[in-house]
Design a protein around this motif. Sequence first.
Motif, PDB file in Angstrom:
ATOM      1  N   TYR A  69       0.835  -1.043  -0.085  1.00  0.00           N
ATOM      2  CA  TYR A  69      -0.105  -0.003  -0.082  1.00  0.00           C
ATOM      3  C   TYR A  69       0.986   1.463   0.145  1.00  0.00           C
ATOM      4  N   THR A  70       0.340   2.147  -0.662  1.00  0.00           N
ATOM      5  CA  THR A  70       0.617   3.733  -0.522  1.00  0.00           C
ATOM      6  C   THR A  70      -0.088   4.504   0.409  1.00  0.00           C
ATOM      7  N   LEU A  71       0.711   5.223   1.245  1.00  0.00           N
ATOM      8  CA  LEU A  71      -0.026   6.164   2.340  1.00  0.00           C
ATOM      9  C   LEU A  71       0.363   7.553   1.839  1.00  0.00           C
ATOM     10  N   VAL A  72      -0.646   8.468   1.632  1.00  0.00           N
ATOM     11  CA  VAL A  72      -0.326   9.771   1.317  1.00  0.00           C
ATOM     12  C   VAL A  72      -1.041  10.533   2.581  1.00  0.00           C
ATOM     13  N   MET A  73      -0.378  11.559   3.132  1.00  0.00           N
ATOM     14  CA  MET A  73      -0.992  12.658   4.128  1.00  0.00           C
ATOM     15  C   MET A  73      -0.935  14.181   3.531  1.00  0.00           C
ATOM     16  N   ALA A  74      -1.997  14.568   3.406  1.00  0.00           N
ATOM     17  CA  ALA A  74      -2.135  15.975   2.869  1.00  0.00           C
ATOM     18  C   ALA A  74      -3.197  16.801   3.408  1.00  0.00           C
ATOM     19  N   ASP A  75      -2.830  18.170   3.528  1.00  0.00           N
ATOM     20  CA  ASP A  75      -3.803  19.044   4.231  1.00  0.00           C
ATOM     21  C   ASP A  75      -4.525  19.932   3.033  1.00  0.00           C
ATOM     22  N   PRO A  76      -5.550  19.862   2.686  1.00  0.00           N
ATOM     23  CA  PRO A  76      -6.284  20.574   1.618  1.00  0.00           C
ATOM     24  C   PRO A  76      -6.584  22.096   2.204  1.00  0.00           C
ATOM     25  N   LEU A  90       1.382  18.898   1.169  1.00  0.00           N
ATOM     26  CA  LEU A  90       1.854  17.385   1.111  1.00  0.00           C
ATOM     27  C   LEU A  90       2.547  17.161   2.474  1.00  0.00           C
ATOM     28  N   HIS A  91       2.131  16.237   3.458  1.00  0.00           N
ATOM     29  CA  HIS A  91       2.831  16.018   4.597  1.00  0.00           C
ATOM     30  C   HIS A  91       3.648  14.853   4.724  1.00  0.00           C
ATOM     31  N   TRP A  92       3.227  13.682   3.856  1.00  0.00           N
ATOM     32  CA  TRP A  92       4.015  12.405   4.148  1.00  0.00           C
ATOM     33  C   TRP A  92       3.514  11.693   2.823  1.00  0.00           C
ATOM     34  N   ILE A  93       4.295  10.883   2.497  1.00  0.00           N
ATOM     35  CA  ILE A  93       4.107   9.592   1.581  1.00  0.00           C
ATOM     36  C   ILE A  93       5.011   8.614   1.901  1.00  0.00           C
ATOM     37  N   VAL A  94       4.279   7.602   2.159  1.00  0.00           N
ATOM     38  CA  VAL A  94       5.131   6.218   2.452  1.00  0.00           C
ATOM     39  C   VAL A  94       4.571   5.383   1.306  1.00  0.00           C
ATOM     40  N   THR A  95       5.517   4.385   0.913  1.00  0.00           N
ATOM     41  CA  THR A  95       5.031   3.495  -0.321  1.00  0.00           C
ATOM     42  C   THR A  95       5.494   1.958   0.361  1.00  0.00           C
ATOM     43  N   ASP A  96       4.875   1.107  -0.377  1.00  0.00           N
ATOM     44  CA  ASP A  96       5.521  -0.281   0.089  1.00  0.00           C
ATOM     45  C   ASP A  96       5.038  -0.860   1.325  1.00  0.00           C
ATOM     46  N   ILE A  97       4.013  -0.544   1.861  1.00  0.00           N
ATOM     47  CA  ILE A  97       3.547  -0.833   3.229  1.00  0.00           C
ATOM     48  C   ILE A  97       2.745  -2.214   3.124  1.00  0.00           C
ATOM     49  N   VAL A 137       5.607   2.673  -7.210  1.00  0.00           N
ATOM     50  CA  VAL A 137       5.433   4.427  -7.194  1.00  0.00           C
ATOM     51  C   VAL A 137       6.722   4.980  -7.208  1.00  0.00           C
ATOM     52  N   PRO A 138       7.714   4.525  -6.478  1.00  0.00           N
ATOM     53  CA  PRO A 138       8.750   5.161  -6.223  1.00  0.00           C
ATOM     54  C   PRO A 138       9.301   6.162  -7.310  1.00  0.00           C
ATOM     55  N   HIS A 139       9.250   5.640  -8.533  1.00  0.00           N
ATOM     56  CA  HIS A 139       9.880   6.503  -9.705  1.00  0.00           C
ATOM     57  C   HIS A 139       9.256   7.995  -9.762  1.00  0.00           C
ATOM     58  N   LYS A 140       8.201   8.325  -9.184  1.00  0.00           N
ATOM     59  CA  LYS A 140       7.594   9.887  -9.474  1.00  0.00           C
ATOM     60  C   LYS A 140       7.553  10.325  -8.204  1.00  0.00           C
ATOM     61  N   PRO A 141       8.633  10.795  -7.376  1.00  0.00           N
ATOM     62  CA  PRO A 141       8.125  11.759  -6.041  1.00  0.00           C
ATOM     63  C   PRO A 141       7.697  12.993  -6.667  1.00  0.00           C
ATOM     64  N   PRO A 142       6.735  13.562  -5.719  1.00  0.00           N
ATOM     65  CA  PRO A 142       6.215  14.859  -6.124  1.00  0.00           C
ATOM     66  C   PRO A 142       7.412  16.054  -6.146  1.00  0.00           C
ATOM     67  N   GLN A 143       7.292  17.136  -6.817  1.00  0.00           N
ATOM     68  CA  GLN A 143       8.098  18.140  -7.202  1.00  0.00           C
ATOM     69  C   GLN A 143       8.411  18.919  -5.724  1.00  0.00           C
ATOM     70  N   PHE A 153      -1.334  12.345  -7.925  1.00  0.00           N
ATOM     71  CA  PHE A 153      -0.288  11.505  -7.909  1.00  0.00           C
ATOM     72  C   PHE A 153      -0.597  10.038  -7.932  1.00  0.00           C
ATOM     73  N   ALA A 154      -1.754   9.725  -7.531  1.00  0.00           N
ATOM     74  CA  ALA A 154      -2.305   8.471  -7.481  1.00  0.00           C
ATOM     75  C   ALA A 154      -2.471   8.066  -9.165  1.00  0.00           C
ATOM     76  N   SER A 155      -3.002   8.902 -10.146  1.00  0.00           N
ATOM     77  CA  SER A 155      -2.972   8.579 -11.192  1.00  0.00           C
ATOM     78  C   SER A 155      -1.718   8.478 -12.051  1.00  0.00           C
ATOM     79  N   ASP A 156      -0.629   9.342 -11.734  1.00  0.00           N
ATOM     80  CA  ASP A 156       0.521   9.440 -12.263  1.00  0.00           C
ATOM     81  C   ASP A 156       1.375   8.075 -11.792  1.00  0.00           C
ATOM     82  N   ASN A 157       0.947   7.441 -10.837  1.00  0.00           N
ATOM     83  CA  ASN A 157       1.716   6.323 -10.250  1.00  0.00           C
ATOM     84  C   ASN A 157       0.676   5.016 -10.495  1.00  0.00           C
ATOM     85  N   GLY A 158      -0.199   4.923 -11.251  1.00  0.00           N
ATOM     86  CA  GLY A 158      -0.940   3.825 -11.478  1.00  0.00           C
ATOM     87  C   GLY A 158      -1.615   3.405 -10.451  1.00  0.00           C
ATOM     88  N   LEU A 159      -2.170   4.194  -9.442  1.00  0.00           N
ATOM     89  CA  LEU A 159      -2.835   3.580  -8.198  1.00  0.00           C
ATOM     90  C   LEU A 159      -4.299   4.056  -8.665  1.00  0.00           C
TER      91      LEU A 159
END
Length: 178
Positions: A69-76, A90-97, A137-143, A153-159
């Motif tokens: 799983y990939t976890l994304v934490m963000a503040d809208p 963006l506050h946090w991204i963890v992949t491969d959980i 996921v890891p090949h496209k970290p956000p700018q 982010f999900a669509s760019d990384n095939g999620l």
Amino acid sequence: METSARSVDPLVVGKVIGDVLDMFVPVVDFTVEYASKQISNNGVEIKPAEAAQKPRVHIKGSLHSNNLYTLVMADPDAPSPSEPTFREWLHWIVTDIPEGGDASQGREMVEYMGPKPPAGIHRYVFTLFRQKEAEQVPHKPPQGRSNFKTRQFASDNGLDLPVAALYFNSQKEHAAHH
């Protein structure tokens, strides 16, 4: 028509669906726990100081599963809910959980940053995606952290659509001491 017990919490619909996510049906249970508080229901209030350290995020499921799983934490609501010009921050991204495991076993792609809401009540949204394959996921970290888009982010990384989401509220602590 029978409604599933796992239908989307209506609270999430008004608060998160739309701003951050598209409509989805939660199919995975996960917990987010800060030292002093667990986010068991959405919209719980957590002070920035209580969330300064990264939370323990546990994904319920089988340890024998190969799901990652990939976890994304963000503040809208950055910098303020009335003018969210940095939406999302963006506050946090963890992949491969691993399923049945927690975020500390995953790979931190974007380092955790605790909430520092400058004004108003901010929502901090944890979104969980199931990866289609390991190392995907890891090949496209956000700018950067500002103007991040969870959907993009999900669509760019095939999620696909999220499998779960939780959020908490936080606001600046008006303390006399700093």
